[in-house]
Design an enzyme around this catalytic site. Structure first.
Site, PDB file in Angstrom:
ATOM      1  N   GLU A 112       0.974  -0.966  -0.051  1.00  9.05           N
ATOM      2  CA  GLU A 112       0.029   0.058  -0.037  1.00  9.05           C
ATOM      3  C   GLU A 112       0.926   1.355   0.104  1.00  9.05           C
ATOM      4  O   GLU A 112       2.002   1.285   0.664  1.00  9.05           O
ATOM      5  CB  GLU A 112      -0.812  -0.128   1.340  1.00  9.05           C
ATOM      6  N   LYS A 114       2.390   4.708   1.434  1.00  8.04           N
ATOM      7  CA  LYS A 114       2.307   5.099   2.728  1.00  8.04           C
ATOM      8  C   LYS A 114       1.798   6.620   2.613  1.00  8.04           C
ATOM      9  O   LYS A 114       2.709   7.523   2.263  1.00  8.04           O
ATOM     10  CB  LYS A 114       3.629   5.231   3.418  1.00  8.04           C
ATOM     11  N   ASP A 116       1.086  10.397   3.656  1.00  5.50           N
ATOM     12  CA  ASP A 116       1.830  11.007   4.730  1.00  5.50           C
ATOM     13  C   ASP A 116       0.543  12.042   5.413  1.00  5.50           C
ATOM     14  O   ASP A 116       0.466  13.210   4.950  1.00  5.50           O
ATOM     15  CB  ASP A 116       2.678  11.933   3.929  1.00  5.50           C
ATOM     16  N   TYR A 224      -7.432   1.761   5.455  1.00  4.17           N
ATOM     17  CA  TYR A 224      -6.445   0.755   5.421  1.00  4.17           C
ATOM     18  C   TYR A 224      -6.334  -0.587   6.360  1.00  4.17           C
ATOM     19  O   TYR A 224      -6.011  -1.877   6.313  1.00  4.17           O
ATOM     20  CB  TYR A 224      -5.014   1.055   5.094  1.00  4.17           C
ATOM     21  N   LYS A 313      10.532   3.236   3.085  1.00  7.77           N
ATOM     22  CA  LYS A 313      10.505   4.784   2.897  1.00  7.77           C
ATOM     23  C   LYS A 313      11.235   5.217   1.578  1.00  7.77           C
ATOM     24  O   LYS A 313      12.318   4.629   1.273  1.00  7.77           O
ATOM     25  CB  LYS A 313      11.084   5.385   4.066  1.00  7.77           C
ATOM     26  N   CYS A 407      10.028  44.115  18.885  1.00  6.42           N
ATOM     27  CA  CYS A 407      10.231  43.985  17.647  1.00  6.42           C
ATOM     28  C   CYS A 407      11.552  44.309  17.051  1.00  6.42           C
ATOM     29  O   CYS A 407      12.071  45.467  17.401  1.00  6.42           O
ATOM     30  CB  CYS A 407       9.051  45.154  16.817  1.00  6.42           C
ATOM     31  N   CYS A 410      11.600  47.823  15.176  1.00  5.27           N
ATOM     32  CA  CYS A 410      10.997  49.194  15.665  1.00  5.27           C
ATOM     33  C   CYS A 410      11.180  49.165  16.996  1.00  5.27           C
ATOM     34  O   CYS A 410      11.225  50.140  17.525  1.00  5.27           O
ATOM     35  CB  CYS A 410       9.601  49.470  15.193  1.00  5.27           C
ATOM     36  N   CYS A 425       4.204  42.247  15.941  1.00  5.65           N
ATOM     37  CA  CYS A 425       4.397  43.662  16.261  1.00  5.65           C
ATOM     38  C   CYS A 425       3.314  44.359  15.663  1.00  5.65           C
ATOM     39  O   CYS A 425       2.591  44.302  14.557  1.00  5.65           O
ATOM     40  CB  CYS A 425       5.637  44.238  15.450  1.00  5.65           C
ATOM     41  N   CYS A 430       5.852  50.654  12.360  1.00  4.96           N
ATOM     42  CA  CYS A 430       7.447  49.810  12.336  1.00  4.96           C
ATOM     43  C   CYS A 430       7.826  49.721  10.946  1.00  4.96           C
ATOM     44  O   CYS A 430       7.044  49.324  10.086  1.00  4.96           O
ATOM     45  CB  CYS A 430       6.888  48.339  12.873  1.00  4.96           C
TER      46      CYS A 430
HETATM   47  S1  IVH Z   1      -0.498   0.368   8.570  1.00 10.73           S
HETATM   48  C1  IVH Z   1       0.058  -1.825  12.498  1.00 10.73           C
HETATM   49  N1  IVH Z   1      -0.968   1.486   6.276  1.00 10.73           N
HETATM   50  O1  IVH Z   1       2.111   5.468   8.804  1.00 10.73           O
HETATM   51  C2  IVH Z   1       0.188  -1.214  11.226  1.00 10.73           C
HETATM   52  N2  IVH Z   1      -0.145   2.740   8.002  1.00 10.73           N
HETATM   53  O2  IVH Z   1       4.525   4.680  10.325  1.00 10.73           O
HETATM   54  C3  IVH Z   1       0.188   0.244  11.314  1.00 10.73           C
HETATM   55  N3  IVH Z   1       0.385   5.144   7.446  1.00 10.73           N
HETATM   56  O3  IVH Z   1       0.786   5.468  12.238  1.00 10.73           O
HETATM   57  C4  IVH Z   1      -0.309   0.984  10.239  1.00 10.73           C
HETATM   58  N4  IVH Z   1      -0.309   4.833   5.105  1.00 10.73           N
HETATM   59  O4  IVH Z   1      -0.223   6.839   9.978  1.00 10.73           O
HETATM   60  C5  IVH Z   1      -0.601   1.575   7.499  1.00 10.73           C
HETATM   61  N5  IVH Z   1      -1.141   2.102   4.262  1.00 10.73           N
HETATM   62  C6  IVH Z   1      -1.006   2.338   5.382  1.00 10.73           C
HETATM   63  C7  IVH Z   1      -0.686   3.601   5.677  1.00 10.73           C
HETATM   64  C8  IVH Z   1      -0.225   4.014   7.100  1.00 10.73           C
HETATM   65  C9  IVH Z   1       0.077   5.784   6.020  1.00 10.73           C
HETATM   66  C10 IVH Z   1       0.794   5.856   8.493  1.00 10.73           C
HETATM   67  C11 IVH Z   1       0.142   5.705   9.556  1.00 10.73           C
HETATM   68  C12 IVH Z   1       0.874   5.175  10.736  1.00 10.73           C
HETATM   69  C13 IVH Z   1       2.142   5.237  10.286  1.00 10.73           C
HETATM   70  C14 IVH Z   1       3.360   4.286  10.742  1.00 10.73           C
END
Ligand code: IVH
Length: 671
Positions: A112, A114, A116, A224, A313, A407, A410, A425, A430
């Site tokens: 999946e 990840k 942000d 998820y 990552k 500030c 000023c 400020c 100023c």
């Molecule tokens: S699974 C035990 N799936 O990443 C399972 N997390 O670094 C834990 N996150 O706190 C989470 N996309 O905020 C999972 N497809 C995804 C995700 C995901 C983003 C974030 C989530 C988690 C953090 C962990």
């Protein structure tokens, strides 16, 4: 009564389906106008029969009253975080580790993206959303249910015929990039500090006390994780869980993949490294999860992480560097922003030397000090920020950074209103603010003084030809000639443009004053309601907040501005110079204008870039126009914003003139 209950049920069902089709499937099944009508019917019926309102009704998405604070809630199942791998080697090591614990097992992996954003946990009972909680520290989070209920991709009721008695669903709340830029543009217009990145914006929004604000920010949610405490025997694999979530009405990220082995995972990771740049939201890696729940269960968890999943990552746009100094910068609105000046470092392809520290709270949270080694990060186009201080590398003898009390430009005392993050400020003379204020005063939507741009303003200030806005109006041609950029003709032209600006209407002058939160729209609303500067300056907060479209924060800001002696002085100077600080026509009864929109019928459709619907309507009504809900031959104009639907089509069919927000504002300005 049952007939009414049935009708209510039908209406809700249809609206839920339409909303799901629109927000989750991105495939509308109903025209906007039809949706609006059904929604209104539902609202009207519920107003008559409030006892029949159900918590899953689409009308219940937006909380009426801001919450006082968020109660903290213990998670029944903790929210674990994930172990990180930064390259394929580390991924292989992870596989080798879990294989040692389960030597006979083979695994398929679910990949999946990840996302942000911010993790949240949702509880459904009998299919109804009853609670939404932030991740917090993983053990305890904050109950932010009213805010969660505003997120359109989170169903208030699961789309399941026989929902289990209790379900917990986890996923990521995030802000799409376009929403993020829109939000920051809006904040800039209002003089509020921008959010550093979409993740902060999403997290900050989730913890907003006023659910109505959350509702406007259009957060999104990808589901998820599925937990079914009483067991849902038919679901035995993550891949199935994703399908189940999708069937239940959630938005599941479409870019998931079931991989038979680690090689396929590596391909997925490589494919998305480039492709993720074109997504509508930020991702920082790939989450790799063992598919079978049975294997997940036998591997279990370490202190912090599941052994059956890992985050792979992408190379972070982060780098370590050393803080050489901490400076503070004063912006146009007086907002004081602390900046870290660092050893230059390469980051995402550019050399970076400065990073924003946002505000005092952020500095305190980071405990950043001169001499510290810090990790800075840049996401996309966004200015770099300090993510973390490596306190383990801190040299001895450092002291915590103190925000200055005065500030730097000023010397006047800085102010930080209770409950606000920003230090300011508030001395309008100023020099740092002055420069910004004069540029704003002369700008196109304010006094519109052609030829008085940033460079000219700087030159005038540096050569001490002016020291205030009022000084512009006593400026003569001759002294200008001493500046490089001016000859006789251009100097005369500038002086004429400045003089001519005295005729600008009150609303523009009010906008030009640069009062915090008073953008073009609010200036118009205020100028209509308080037609003279005397009335406006003497108005109580309650009277200001009583104006349709003006909120408490704006009211307080206007009130405070007029209490400041330097601002009072500026107003009296402008009056002495002959400015007409009132709505009333000046001179010997010139012909009264009839506003071009007076008596006209307008229809608003779609999302306008800046104006809220209510504000647009209020402005139109103030000049004598009318706003109606549907397009007909009698409609004079249709104001169309983003994602305008059937109303726009109808307007095109009937050849009714269309206006953009900018055109509407321009027309409104013609009084
Ligand atoms: S699974 C035990 N799936 O990443 C399972 N997390 O670094 C834990 N996150 O706190 C989470 N996309 O905020 C999972 N497809 C995804 C995700 C995901 C983003 C974030 C989530 C988690 C953090 C962990």
């Amino acid at each position: 009564m049952t007939a009414i209950a049935d009708r209510l049920h039908q209406l809700r069902l249809q609206l839920q389906k339409a909303s799901y089709a629109y927000y989750v499937l991105d495939n509308p099944i109903m025209e906007d106008a039809v949706y609006d009508q059904l929604y209104r019917q539902l609202q009207d019926l519920e107003a008559v029969y409030p006892d029949l309102i159900t918590p899953d009704s689409p009308t219940q998405r937006v909380g009426e009253k801001p919450a006082q604070e968020f109660p903290s809630v213990q998670h029944q199942i903790p929210l674990y975080s994930l172990e990180n791998a930064f390259n394929l080697d580390e991924l292989r090591q992870w596989q080798a580790r879990w294989q040692r614990l389960a030597p006979d097992a083979t695994a398929h992996y679910v990949c999946e993206l990840k996302i942000d954003g911010s993790a949240i946990a949702l509880t459904y009972e009998q299919g109804l959303l009853i609670r939404g909680v932030t991740r917090g520290d993983g053990q305890t989070g904050e109950d932010i249910t009213p805010n969660i209920r505003t997120i359109r991709s989170i169903p208030l009721r699961l789309a399941l015929d026989n929902p289990p008695p209790r379900l917990e669903i986890r996923g990521e709340v995030f802000l799409p990039l376009t929403e993020f830029s829109r939000l920051n543009r809006e904040r800039e217009i209002n003089g509020d500090p921008p959010f550093a990145n979409p993740r902060n914006a999403a997290a900050g929004t989730l913890r907003q006390l006023d659910a109505r604000i959350v509702s406007q920010r259009r957060l999104q949610f990808f589901a998820y994780t599925l937990h079914c405490p009483d067991g849902e025997p038919s679901i035995t694999h993550q891949w199935q869980a994703l399908a189940y979530l999708s069937q239940s009405g959630f938005l599941v990220n479409p870019h998931t993949e079931l991989c038979p082995d680690l090689q396929r995972v590596a391909d997925y990771y490589a494919d998305w490294q480039g492709a993720r740049q074109r997504l509508e939201y930020l991702t920082d890696g790939v989450v790799v999860k063992i598919n079978a729940y049975s294997l997940q269960a036998s591997l279990g968890f370490t202190q912090k992480f599941p052994r059956w999943a890992i985050a792979l990552k992408y190379p972070a746009e982060e780098a370590p560097t050393v803080v050489r100094a901490i400076e503070v910068n004063v912006g146009r609105t007086g907002a004081v922003t602390p900046l870290a000046i660092m050893e230059p470092v390469q980051l995402a392809g550019t050399t970076v030397q400065r990073a924003t520290l946002h505000n005092q709270d952020r500095i305190r949270d980071l405990d950043i000090r001169v001499g510290d080694t810090v990790i800075i990060r840049k996401a996309g186009e966004i200015i770099p920020e300090v993510v973390r201080v490596m306190t383990e590398l801190r040299p001895s003898g450092t002291t915590p950074f103190q925000m200055p009390q005065h500030c730097p430009a000023c010397g006047s005392p800085l102010v930080r209103p209770v409950a606000e993050a920003v230090t300011r400020c508030i001395n309008s003379s100023c020099p740092a603010i002055l420069q910004g204020s004069i540029i704003h005063w002369a700008s196109r939507n304010a006094l519109d003084i052609q030829g008085l741009g940033e460079k000219v303003v700087m030159a005038l200030l540096e050569n001490q030809l002016i020291a205030s806005i009022a000084d512009l109006y006593t400026l003569q041609v001759d002294p200008l000639l001493s500046l490089d950029r001016f000859a006789q003709k251009s100097a005369e032209k500038l002086i004429n443009a400045i003089q001519a600006s005295q005729q600008q209407p009150w609303a523009r002058v009010l906008f030009g004053l640069g009062i915090r939160h008073v953008g073009q729209v609010n200036a118009k609303l205020l100028a209509q309601q308080f037609p003279t500067v005397e009335q406006l300056s003497q108005a109580k907060v309650s009277a200001l907040a009583g104006v349709y479209g003006i909120g408490a924060e704006i009211a307080q800001s206007v009130y405070d501005w007029f209490r400041n002696p330097a601002n009072q002085h500026l107003i009296s100077e402008l009056q002495r110079l002959g400015f007409n600080l009132s709505q009333a026509e000046s001179g010997e009864s010139p012909p009264r204008h009839v506003h071009p929109l007076a008596g006209k019928t307008l229809v608003l459709t779609g999302t306008l870039p800046n104006l809220k619907r209510q504000q647009a309507q209020a402005l139109i009504e103030q000049v004598g126009g009318k706003v109606t809900g549907s397009v007909s031959k009698k409609t004079d104009y249709v104001v169309a914003g983003e994602a305008a639907g059937s109303k726009l089509e109808k307007a095109e069919k009937l050849k009714i003139p269309l206006l953009s927000e900018a055109e509407l504002l321009a027309m409104l300005g013609e009084y």
